[in-house]
Design a protein around this motif. Structure first.
Motif, PDB file in Angstrom:
ATOM      1  N   ASP A 102      -8.447  13.035  -7.901  1.00 54.05           N
ATOM      2  CA  ASP A 102      -9.311  14.267  -8.625  1.00 54.05           C
ATOM      3  C   ASP A 102      -9.943  14.788  -7.339  1.00 54.05           C
ATOM      4  O   ASP A 102      -9.820  14.407  -6.256  1.00 54.05           O
ATOM      5  CB  ASP A 102      -9.880  13.920  -9.817  1.00 54.05           C
ATOM      6  N   PRO A 103     -10.669  15.843  -7.730  1.00 54.77           N
ATOM      7  CA  PRO A 103     -11.680  16.479  -6.551  1.00 54.77           C
ATOM      8  C   PRO A 103     -12.560  15.627  -5.647  1.00 54.77           C
ATOM      9  O   PRO A 103     -12.923  16.003  -4.872  1.00 54.77           O
ATOM     10  CB  PRO A 103     -12.233  17.549  -7.269  1.00 54.77           C
ATOM     11  N   SER A 104     -12.990  14.723  -6.487  1.00 53.82           N
ATOM     12  CA  SER A 104     -13.994  13.902  -5.639  1.00 53.82           C
ATOM     13  C   SER A 104     -13.515  12.441  -5.350  1.00 53.82           C
ATOM     14  O   SER A 104     -14.217  11.795  -4.791  1.00 53.82           O
ATOM     15  CB  SER A 104     -15.187  13.771  -6.661  1.00 53.82           C
ATOM     16  N   ALA A 105     -12.335  12.081  -5.700  1.00 50.63           N
ATOM     17  CA  ALA A 105     -11.910  10.443  -5.593  1.00 50.63           C
ATOM     18  C   ALA A 105     -10.287  10.346  -5.657  1.00 50.63           C
ATOM     19  O   ALA A 105      -9.845  11.165  -6.007  1.00 50.63           O
ATOM     20  CB  ALA A 105     -12.558   9.626  -6.625  1.00 50.63           C
ATOM     21  N   THR A 106     -10.005   9.291  -5.110  1.00 51.38           N
ATOM     22  CA  THR A 106      -8.915   9.064  -4.992  1.00 51.38           C
ATOM     23  C   THR A 106      -8.627   7.341  -5.537  1.00 51.38           C
ATOM     24  O   THR A 106      -9.277   6.462  -4.937  1.00 51.38           O
ATOM     25  CB  THR A 106      -8.071   8.869  -3.905  1.00 51.38           C
ATOM     26  N   MET A 107      -7.872   7.013  -6.333  1.00 50.65           N
ATOM     27  CA  MET A 107      -7.535   5.627  -6.899  1.00 50.65           C
ATOM     28  C   MET A 107      -6.448   5.420  -6.563  1.00 50.65           C
ATOM     29  O   MET A 107      -5.176   5.996  -6.906  1.00 50.65           O
ATOM     30  CB  MET A 107      -7.882   5.481  -8.505  1.00 50.65           C
ATOM     31  N   THR A 108      -6.059   4.206  -5.945  1.00 59.78           N
ATOM     32  CA  THR A 108      -4.855   3.602  -5.498  1.00 59.78           C
ATOM     33  C   THR A 108      -4.619   2.256  -6.600  1.00 59.78           C
ATOM     34  O   THR A 108      -5.532   1.356  -6.517  1.00 59.78           O
ATOM     35  CB  THR A 108      -5.039   2.885  -4.209  1.00 59.78           C
ATOM     36  N   LEU A 109      -3.716   2.568  -7.317  1.00 61.28           N
ATOM     37  CA  LEU A 109      -3.245   1.536  -8.376  1.00 61.28           C
ATOM     38  C   LEU A 109      -2.537   0.419  -7.726  1.00 61.28           C
ATOM     39  O   LEU A 109      -1.411   0.568  -7.312  1.00 61.28           O
ATOM     40  CB  LEU A 109      -2.708   2.050  -9.628  1.00 61.28           C
ATOM     41  N   CYS A 119       0.881  -1.183  -0.056  1.00 62.44           N
ATOM     42  CA  CYS A 119      -0.158   0.085   0.014  1.00 62.44           C
ATOM     43  C   CYS A 119       0.938   1.195   0.053  1.00 62.44           C
ATOM     44  O   CYS A 119       0.574   2.014  -0.603  1.00 62.44           O
ATOM     45  CB  CYS A 119      -1.011  -0.018   1.094  1.00 62.44           C
ATOM     46  N   ALA A 120       1.944   1.406   0.738  1.00 62.30           N
ATOM     47  CA  ALA A 120       2.664   2.375   1.018  1.00 62.30           C
ATOM     48  C   ALA A 120       3.360   2.863  -0.503  1.00 62.30           C
ATOM     49  O   ALA A 120       3.971   4.078  -0.529  1.00 62.30           O
ATOM     50  CB  ALA A 120       3.874   2.355   1.980  1.00 62.30           C
ATOM     51  N   GLU A 121       3.594   1.678  -1.326  1.00 64.86           N
ATOM     52  CA  GLU A 121       4.182   1.804  -2.671  1.00 64.86           C
ATOM     53  C   GLU A 121       3.461   2.107  -3.796  1.00 64.86           C
ATOM     54  O   GLU A 121       3.975   2.366  -4.843  1.00 64.86           O
ATOM     55  CB  GLU A 121       5.345   0.669  -2.844  1.00 64.86           C
ATOM     56  N   ALA A 122       2.316   2.118  -3.638  1.00 60.83           N
ATOM     57  CA  ALA A 122       1.420   2.068  -4.646  1.00 60.83           C
ATOM     58  C   ALA A 122       1.042   3.525  -5.188  1.00 60.83           C
ATOM     59  O   ALA A 122       0.993   4.599  -4.443  1.00 60.83           O
ATOM     60  CB  ALA A 122      -0.162   1.581  -4.290  1.00 60.83           C
ATOM     61  N   GLU A 123       1.001   3.622  -6.541  1.00 65.81           N
ATOM     62  CA  GLU A 123       0.578   4.787  -6.890  1.00 65.81           C
ATOM     63  C   GLU A 123      -0.671   5.382  -6.775  1.00 65.81           C
ATOM     64  O   GLU A 123      -1.664   4.620  -6.932  1.00 65.81           O
ATOM     65  CB  GLU A 123       0.858   4.750  -8.596  1.00 65.81           C
ATOM     66  N   PHE A 155      -3.803   1.017 -16.242  1.00 64.16           N
ATOM     67  CA  PHE A 155      -3.407   2.271 -15.441  1.00 64.16           C
ATOM     68  C   PHE A 155      -3.362   3.390 -16.264  1.00 64.16           C
ATOM     69  O   PHE A 155      -3.848   4.506 -15.570  1.00 64.16           O
ATOM     70  CB  PHE A 155      -2.192   2.079 -14.437  1.00 64.16           C
ATOM     71  N   ASP A 156      -2.962   3.352 -17.350  1.00 68.93           N
ATOM     72  CA  ASP A 156      -2.991   4.549 -18.288  1.00 68.93           C
ATOM     73  C   ASP A 156      -4.280   5.218 -18.376  1.00 68.93           C
ATOM     74  O   ASP A 156      -4.492   6.550 -18.543  1.00 68.93           O
ATOM     75  CB  ASP A 156      -2.370   4.452 -19.823  1.00 68.93           C
ATOM     76  N   TYR A 157      -5.458   4.339 -18.495  1.00 72.35           N
ATOM     77  CA  TYR A 157      -6.912   4.884 -18.694  1.00 72.35           C
ATOM     78  C   TYR A 157      -7.195   5.340 -17.251  1.00 72.35           C
ATOM     79  O   TYR A 157      -7.602   6.616 -17.325  1.00 72.35           O
ATOM     80  CB  TYR A 157      -7.573   3.561 -18.913  1.00 72.35           C
TER      81      TYR A 157
END
Length: 172
Positions: free
Chosen positions: A28-35, A20-24, A127-129
């Motif tokens: 955006d203003p309403s959400a965070t995505m952890t890849l 988790c600590a290394e994930a990109e 991920f690019d999407y």
């Protein structure tokens, strides 16, 4: 991480571990995505990410995939989803698997946050999407870039009267 290969189940793909600590992250203003994981089709083709939506945040408009299943596991909060022409709300612990060619959409339920684990399989590297989505939502990229990437990322937008009606009810 050490793995022992069983000759009966040996594969050329390597295990995938993302700390988790290394994930990109893409925010955006309403959400965070952890890849979390993005593998090439030759390796089985799957994408895994975690989306954390602010209360009532928009998610994805109505769309479908031609090759991939999209899987949702709600970790916390409430996620409103469209599947076909039915709109429902998923709560913590609920799981949904949407098969290819099925129109679907999702967003945090009105007044609720949502924390969701999302998986695409089989699929392609996406991920690019997800990075593109974040860039458009932050106003850094032209929204037309999403439509232009439909074939590359197997993400095809459709009109859904049921989804439009659900969203219009929020504005009333």
């Amino acid at each position: 991480m050490t793995t022992t290969k069983n000759p009966a189940t040996a594969t050329t793909a390597a295990p995938v571990l993302t700390r988790c600590a290394e994930a990109e992250t893409c925010a955006d203003p309403s959400a965070t995505m952890t890849l979390l994981a993005d593998s090439a089709p030759a390796e089985g083709g799957f994408t895994v990410y975690r989306s954390t939506f602010a209360a009532g945040a928009a998610g994805a408009p109505a769309h479908f995939h031609t090759r991939a299943w999209e899987l949702f596991f709600v970790i916390g909060g409430s996620l409103r989803v469209l599947v076909g022409e039915e709109v429902t709300v998923l709560g913590a612990g609920d799981f949904l698997a949407v098969p290819p060619h099925t129109p679907h959409a999702f967003a945090a339920a009105p007044g609720a946050e949502a924390d969701v684990l999302c998986v695409f399989t089989p699929g392609m590297e996406r991920f690019d999407y997800l990075r593109l989505l974040g860039s458009v939502m932050r106003g850094e990229s032209d929204p037309g870039a999403i439509a232009a990437s439909a074939e590359r990322f197997d993400n095809h937008c459709v009109d859904s009267p049921a989804w439009r009606a659900a969203l219009a009810g929020d504005a009333a």
